[in-house]
Scaffold this motif. Structure first.
Motif, short mmCIF file in Angstrom:
data_model
loop_
_atom_site.label_atom_id
_atom_site.label_comp_id
_atom_site.label_asym_id
_atom_site.label_seq_id
_atom_site.Cartn_x
_atom_site.Cartn_y
_atom_site.Cartn_z
N ALA A 1 -7.02 -3.58 22.66
CA ALA A 1 -6.18 -4.77 22.34
C ALA A 1 -6.84 -5.39 21.43
CB ALA A 1 -6.10 -5.27 24.31
N ALA A 2 -7.23 -5.03 20.43
CA ALA A 2 -7.58 -5.61 19.25
C ALA A 2 -7.15 -6.68 18.38
CB ALA A 2 -8.17 -4.85 18.15
N MET A 3 -5.70 -6.92 18.36
CA MET A 3 -4.63 -6.69 17.86
C MET A 3 -3.67 -7.94 18.72
SD MET A 3 -3.29 -7.52 14.70
CE MET A 3 -3.18 -7.10 13.35
N PRO A 4 -3.88 -9.25 18.37
CA PRO A 4 -4.74 -9.73 17.54
C PRO A 4 -5.69 -10.54 18.19
CG PRO A 4 -2.59 -11.39 18.75
CD PRO A 4 -2.63 -9.66 19.02
N SER A 5 -7.00 -10.37 17.28
CA SER A 5 -7.70 -11.47 17.75
C SER A 5 -8.31 -12.85 18.15
CB SER A 5 -8.97 -11.35 16.35
OG SER A 5 -10.11 -12.00 16.59
N MET A 6 -8.01 -13.29 19.55
CA MET A 6 -8.10 -14.14 20.35
C MET A 6 -9.62 -14.97 19.50
SD MET A 6 -5.87 -15.50 21.31
CE MET A 6 -5.21 -14.85 19.73
N HIS A 7 -11.24 -13.90 19.36
CA HIS A 7 -11.84 -14.60 19.12
C HIS A 7 -11.50 -15.47 17.54
CE1 HIS A 7 -14.04 -12.57 21.66
NE2 HIS A 7 -15.52 -12.87 21.16
N ILE A 8 -10.62 -15.20 17.08
CA ILE A 8 -9.98 -16.00 15.77
C ILE A 8 -9.40 -17.35 16.23
CG2 ILE A 8 -8.92 -15.93 13.16
CD1 ILE A 8 -12.04 -15.22 13.38
N GLY A 9 -8.37 -16.51 16.98
CA GLY A 9 -7.50 -17.69 17.82
C GLY A 9 -8.35 -18.52 18.21
N TRP A 10 -8.89 -18.60 19.33
CA TRP A 10 -9.90 -19.67 19.67
C TRP A 10 -10.22 -20.28 19.31
CZ3 TRP A 10 -11.13 -18.54 26.06
CH2 TRP A 10 -9.93 -17.37 26.20
N SER A 11 -10.83 -19.84 18.13
CA SER A 11 -12.06 -20.75 17.56
C SER A 11 -12.06 -21.59 16.18
CB SER A 11 -13.44 -19.21 16.55
OG SER A 11 -12.37 -18.96 15.38
N ILE B 1 -17.07 -11.34 14.20
CA ILE B 1 -15.85 -10.20 14.44
C ILE B 1 -16.38 -8.83 13.63
CG2 ILE B 1 -14.63 -11.88 15.85
CD1 ILE B 1 -12.68 -11.39 13.81
N VAL B 2 -16.40 -9.57 12.48
CA VAL B 2 -16.19 -8.35 10.59
C VAL B 2 -17.47 -7.26 11.78
CG1 VAL B 2 -16.23 -7.62 8.93
CG2 VAL B 2 -14.17 -8.91 9.73
N ALA B 3 -18.62 -8.10 11.67
CA ALA B 3 -19.65 -7.62 11.66
C ALA B 3 -20.13 -7.07 12.95
CB ALA B 3 -21.50 -8.66 11.15
N THR B 4 -19.99 -7.12 13.24
CA THR B 4 -20.56 -6.15 14.77
C THR B 4 -19.25 -5.50 15.47
OG1 THR B 4 -18.99 -7.36 16.44
CG2 THR B 4 -20.79 -8.26 16.02
N ALA B 5 -18.45 -5.06 13.85
CA ALA B 5 -17.24 -3.81 14.09
C ALA B 5 -16.05 -3.60 15.49
CB ALA B 5 -17.98 -2.83 14.34
N ASN B 6 -15.81 -5.36 15.96
CA ASN B 6 -14.75 -5.52 16.90
C ASN B 6 -12.84 -5.75 16.24
OD1 ASN B 6 -16.51 -5.74 19.40
ND2 ASN B 6 -17.63 -6.45 18.37
N HIS B 7 -13.59 -6.03 14.68
CA HIS B 7 -12.19 -5.99 13.91
C HIS B 7 -12.12 -5.93 13.25
CE1 HIS B 7 -10.22 -8.42 18.36
NE2 HIS B 7 -11.67 -8.81 18.19
N PHE B 8 -10.74 -5.91 12.60
CA PHE B 8 -10.31 -6.23 11.23
C PHE B 8 -10.17 -7.51 10.52
CE2 PHE B 8 -9.11 -1.44 12.43
CZ PHE B 8 -9.99 -0.74 11.36
N TRP B 9 -9.99 -7.31 9.62
CA TRP B 9 -10.30 -8.55 8.97
C TRP B 9 -8.70 -9.17 9.28
CZ3 TRP B 9 -13.60 -10.98 6.95
CH2 TRP B 9 -14.60 -10.17 6.38
#
Length: 291
Positions: free
Chosen positions: A191-201, A232-240
């Protein structure tokens, strides 16, 4: 409506009770709901139940591994065509600095919740008139993300076939992701798309930037989603492109709030009057059954 209910545009804060009453009347065609003072225990219960429901639904989405890996391959190829496929280089470069990547692992695991809850508390205390509308943005953003998880299962870069990404949590043995290590069986890894780390931040950052009166705090508000994107990119948890998905979900959330309240949340009055019987209720209370 009598002349006493007319409020001039200037002096918004000094005329808040009249402004709120006027805009929430039956003659307003653009607003479905007027802002109200939030209730503390109701908000605590609502947030707890909502997050529990979100986690339950997210983790109940079938882990379609084969399709998720195919989608990851497609995303990776699309990013190469766009010239933005630098996640692997960022992942390896940051992983070379042990102290930095360990810090990012813990950032990924904790600030996602800590900062979001802190902003909600700040809104509740300092901007009660804008709280419910801004909270609605967050809830609508998260709800539409669940649809994305179901319709588009996606493996994170660290789980790609044939990729050379480093799972930084596994390598450094840090508690940095619910989808890594011993905790991976408690969370849907695809469940990586979309990134809620980005949505919430981004929701946090925009809210802080729009409503804070302190310049350096407003700058931190903008830096927070920017740093989260790097993490999220550096930890390889998400794509751009997962981040783009999170931004689109947030745009949907703002659209829902605008339709519901008739304006963007940040444009609502900062304060609203306490709940009490309105003029119409008081008139009715004074009339007999014949009214």
């Amino acid at each position: 409506m009598g002349d006493t209910t007319v409020t001039k545009p200037e002096g918004r804060e000094s005329a808040l009770p009249q402004t709120v009453t006027a805009e929430s009347g039956p003659g307003s065609p653009h607003r479905l709901r007027a802002p109200r003072r939030p209730r503390f225990w109701f908000e605590i219960l609502l947030i707890a139940v909502s997050y529990w429901t979100y986690s339950l639904i997210r983790n109940a989405v079938p882990e379609q591994r084969a399709e998720a890996l195919r989608n990851a391959d497609w995303i990776w190829k699309a990013e190469h065509h766009l010239g933005i496929a630098v996640e692997e280089s960022v992942n390896h470069a940051v992983n070379a600095a042990t102290w930095l990547i360990i810090g990012m692992n813990y950032y990924y695991a904790t600030l996602h919740f800590v900062v979001t809850l802190s902003v909600l508390v700040w809104l509740f205390r300092r901007h009660p008139g804008r709280y419910a509308a801004t909270r609605l943005v967050l809830f609508a953003t998260t709800a539409v993300a669940l649809v994305g998880y179901y319709l588009y299962p996606l493996a994170p870069p660290r789980l790609m076939n044939g990729g050379d990404f480093i799972d930084t949590v596994m390598v450094h043995q840090t508690w940095g992701s619910m989808a890594s290590g011993d905790l991976k069986h408690m969370s849907n890894q695809y469940a990586a798309m979309p990134s809620m780390h980005i949505g919430w931040s981004l929701w946090c950052g925009l809210t802080i930037f729009a409503l804070s009166a302190i310049p350096w705090v407003r700058v931190l508000g903008l830096l927070y989603p920017t740093l989260t994107l790097v993490v999220i990119v550096a930890t390889a948890n998400h794509f751009w492109l997962d981040a783009v998905g999170g931004m689109l979900c947030l745009a949907f959330g703002f659209t829902v709030a605008r339709l519901w309240y008739g304006t963007q949340p940040y444009a609502l009055p900062r304060l609203v009057p306490a709940r009490s019987a309105g003029p119409r209720q008081r008139v009715r209370a004074g009339r007999g059954p014949s009214a």
